[in-house]
Design an enzyme around this catalytic site. Structure first.
Site, PDB file in Angstrom:
ATOM      1  N   GLY A 174       0.827  -1.200   0.000  1.00  9.60           N
ATOM      2  CA  GLY A 174       0.000   0.000   0.000  1.00  9.60           C
ATOM      3  C   GLY A 174       0.857   1.243   0.000  1.00  9.60           C
ATOM      4  N   GLY A 176       0.385   5.705   0.674  1.00 12.51           N
ATOM      5  CA  GLY A 176      -0.468   6.846   0.979  1.00 12.51           C
ATOM      6  C   GLY A 176       0.308   8.137   0.924  1.00 12.51           C
ATOM      7  N   GLY A 217       3.592   7.857   3.083  1.00 12.52           N
ATOM      8  CA  GLY A 217       4.615   6.856   2.846  1.00 12.52           C
ATOM      9  C   GLY A 217       4.036   5.544   2.356  1.00 12.52           C
ATOM     10  CG  ASP A 259      -7.244  11.084   4.423  1.00 14.19           C
ATOM     11  OD1 ASP A 259      -8.012  11.530   3.544  1.00 14.19           O
ATOM     12  OD2 ASP A 259      -6.175  10.517   4.161  1.00 14.19           O
TER      13      ASP A 259
END
Length: 770
Positions: free
Chosen positions: A488, A490, A493, A601
């Site tokens: 993943g 974002g 990082g 978020d």
């Protein structure tokens, strides 16, 4: 005190506030030296002084309220050392208020003078710091006279800490290399005012705000600029009858300018105080005061053939470079320093952003600190003739201890013919003493255990992530096989899959170096450390080592909701459970945990699914701790979140509350049901022609409104649900889910439900009632 009266230093006379919390009178600051001061009655902690730099004699000195309305402090009955210079034709009165404010007012109630307008090193709740006032530290722990550190509003309207030393001065907080917005501040504030309230919330007009870690508790508080240059908020702990630090501005004390004086290095080990050391070849100027720094034991020659450089690893001296030489070789940097007679050392560092070695020759060695986490080296210029004798001195900076060798203790031999009675008394005294030592040790252990069990969260300021395992960078690099399997990515990082030494599979988040400020790192660590809920991600540990910042989470087998929405693995029942579980996690953040937390978020990428597809909310790096009692007054220095999921409040600069998360949650639910992305928008077809982009929320509302105005055989829900999903589980429950989502995305935040109300509606629906 009324006019014509006085307080004498030779009588134990004090003013006491009505609530008994504060006292004012003569306070001893040395041998036959006194200052007129205000202090907390319970601990005698001074919060204000009238004559801190000119103490008075212990005889015949007094504070007088004259008939003309002026207050005079006289030394030995002769010399005036301090005065308010006030004048009043009517009667006046001097009184100490419950707030700790010493106030002089006339009969009409007009305030002629108050101590809150002239702070020394401490701010009390409700005492404003303004453009015309500043805090000045004391000289030392026992010397109350004015020191070298100041808290004030600078010319850019920013609340700043200044080292105002005898030779140089420099601002060190906020970090001087940051512009205002990078430090989370704004220079567009002409008011220049900051206030601490009684609950532990500090608010400044430059957008600098904080809350104490015991926010909300009704305790005595004081914000003090210490003699060490750190600004700290103290809370009074009644149980232990002591002050504890509930917030502080600077976590690394060695970064404070002037900490150890010139030509010295400051080092710090967590859990102990900072330590000062002279550089090799230098000695202390004043053996009792490190602020004077160190002076060289040698004379530097301008002949470059007579000088040599000594490496001091992981060390830095901030500022006072006489030049910046990018992309220089090591030999070129040496030559630059050798050719300048006043060059005392140079720093030589590699900068990854430019992939070059840079040279910083220095004329002054100030603000020096040593830390194993610092990536950088200093090369100290020394005379060749004495170089070898200084090399051994440099080894102390490696912080390596050795137990090699044995030190033989000196022995004193006495005549064996000792009187028997004396011998018996000696043995008896030793036995009693040993028993006392054992008893004291047992009691001490019990006290420590009791304190740990009753208030582990009250031990001074909170150090981020003390409850987690601290991993080394090498451990995590090994666990991820060199950060090869990325699962993943974002804004802050990338996340990698790793296997820890205990065989647990973990998700390891590596913060971007460009964005890995300690504020981001500590925000996520400290916030997650306080959370415990089945629908919130569990964190196992962290790593802070040099430039590396990493977080270790539990591994979620099925990844993010965003990843699974594009597949067909989620049926309607699972999606309903994901929506309900996510709502429960957010409701816990807003209303149930020890701190009020906004996620800021919420999006499918930050909702992770475990092996059973149970959801867990993750990534709190953008979250904001909120004021329990006043959510409508929250202040953010910049917009937070992801485009498409952000509530209108962000755009129109309205108060930010928990309703911004409710809005984002509603968008996520609509994406789950429709299979469409809010960021991509929705295309509509009108008369066979593709119309312009339409927002997802608008498209769903229009579909619902069309059913009310037209006759159709299909439900509006069937028109909007994801066509790739088959085997409808329960159309009625899907409809309720969408209607709840539409309530969440109302433009008016007051029309949106809270997350706890969302949970109630979905639980009610899950139990079969529509």
């Amino acid at each position: 005190m009324s006019r014509g009266t006085s307080l004498s230093i030779e009588k134990p006379e004090v003013l006491i506030s009505p609530n008994g919390v504060f006292s004012a009178g003569f306070y001893s600051v040395g041998d036959n030296a006194f200052c007129f001061a205000i202090w907390f009655s319970n601990s005698r902690t001074v919060v204000w002084m009238a004559n801190r730099d000119q103490p008075v004699n212990g005889k015949r000195s007094k504070l007088s309220l004259q008939k003309n309305g002026n207050i005079l402090l006289t030394d030995a009955g002769k010399f005036t050392v301090w005065a308010t210079n006030t004048v009043s034709l009517s009667s006046v009165q001097l009184s100490l208020h419950n707030t700790g404010n010493l106030v002089l007012r006339n009969l009409e109630g007009v305030i002629l003078w108050e101590s809150f307008d002239f702070p020394t090193d401490t701010l009390l709740p409700k005492q404003p710091l303004t453009r015309n006032t500043k805090l000045v530290s004391s000289r030392s722990h026992t010397n109350y006279s004015s020191g070298f550190y100041e808290l004030f509003y600078d010319n850019d309207n920013l609340l700043s800490l200044l080292f105002n030393g005898p030779d140089v001065s420099s601002i060190y907080w906020p970090d001087p290399w940051l512009v205002s917005w990078e430090a989370g501040r704004t220079s567009y504030n002409n008011s220049r005012i900051a206030v601490l309230n009684s609950l532990g919330n500090f608010s400044s007009s430059d957008d600098f705000n904080f809350m104490s870690n015991d926010y909300g508790a009704m305790v005595h508080r004081r914000l003090t600029l210490g003699y060490d240059g750190n600004i700290q908020l103290y809370s009074w702990e009644e149980e232990r009858q002591t002050w504890v630090v509930s917030w502080q501005a600077i976590q690394r004390p060695c970064t404070i300018h002037g900490a150890c004086g010139a030509n010295s290095l400051c080092s710090y080990v967590i859990g102990s105080s900072r330590k000062c050391s002279c550089l090799p070849g230098y000695k202390m100027k004043n053996s009792t005061d490190w602020s004077y720094g160190c002076e060289p034991e040698f004379d530097i020659s301008c002949n470059k053939n007579e000088s040599k450089f000594l490496l001091l690893s992981h060390a830095d001296f901030y500022g006072y470079d006489f030049g910046f030489f990018p992309n220089y070789t090591f030999d070129q940097c040496i030559n630059v320093c050798l050719q300048a007679c006043d060059c005392k050392a140079f720093q030589y560092n590699f900068h990854e952003d430019t992939s070059s070695w840079n040279c910083y020759p220095k004329t002054l060695l100030l603000n020096g600190y040593h830390s194993s986490y610092f990536i950088g080296d200093i090369y100290l210029k020394l005379p060749k003739s004495k170089y070898d004798s200084y090399v051994n001195h440099a080894e102390q900076f490696s912080l390596v201890c050795s137990n090699k060798g044995t030190i033989e203790l000196a022995r004193t031999y006495v005549d064996s013919r000792v009187n028997g009675t004396v011998k018996f008394m000696l043995w008896f005294a030793c036995g009693v003493g040993g028993l006392e030592v054992i008893c004291i040790f047992v009691v001490w252990c019990l006290l420590i255990r009791t304190r740990k069990s009753s208030g582990a969260d009250k031990q001074g300021y909170v150090i981020a992530a003390t409850g987690f395992k601290k991993f080394t960078y090498a451990e995590l690099k090994r666990a991820t096989k060199g950060f090869t399997e990325e699962i993943g990515r974002g804004a802050w990082g990338a996340v990698y899959k790793g296997v820890l030494s205990d065989k647990r599979v973990a998700a390891i988040k590596r913060l971007n170096e460009a964005n890995q400020g300690e504020d981001v790192f500590l925000a996520e660590v400290s916030i997650i450390g306080r959370l415990n809920h089945m629908n919130l991600i569990d964190m196992w540990g962290y790593c802070v080592e040099g430039k590396h910042r990493l977080l270790v989470y539990e591994y979620m087998e099925h990844g993010s909701l965003a990843k699974n929405l594009s597949s067909n693995v989620l049926d309607w029942r699972k999606m309903f459970e994901i929506a309900l579980g996510t709502a429960k996690g957010l409701a816990y953040l807003h209303e149930e945990c020890l701190e009020w937390v906004l996620h800021c978020d919420v999006k499918p990428q930050n909702i992770l699914l475990d092996s059973n597809y149970h959801p867990k909310v993750a990534d709190f790096g953008l979250s904001k701790l909120q004021d329990r009692g006043d959510l409508n007054n929250s202040s953010f220095s910049r917009m937070r979140g992801t485009r498409g999921y952000m509530a209108p409040e962000w755009v129109f600069n309205l108060p930010i509350t928990s309703k911004v998360d409710v809005y984002s949650y509603g968008i996520v639910v609509l994406e789950m049901v429709t299979g469409k992305s809010t960021i991509m928008g929705v295309h509509t077809i009108v008369a066979g022609v593709e119309a312009e982009h339409t927002r997802l929320v608008t498209w769903v509302r229009e579909a619902k409104n069309r059913e009310a105005t037209t006759t159709t055989t299909t439900s509006w829900i069937e028109d909007i649900i994801d066509p790739t999903k088959e085997d409808i589980w329960d159309m009625g429950k899907v409809k309720i889910l969408v209607e709840v989502a539409l309530q969440c995305v109302e433009e008016d935040k007051d029309a949106r439900p809270t997350m706890s109300q969302v949970v109630k509606m979905l639980v009610h629906c899950e139990n079969g009632s529509t």
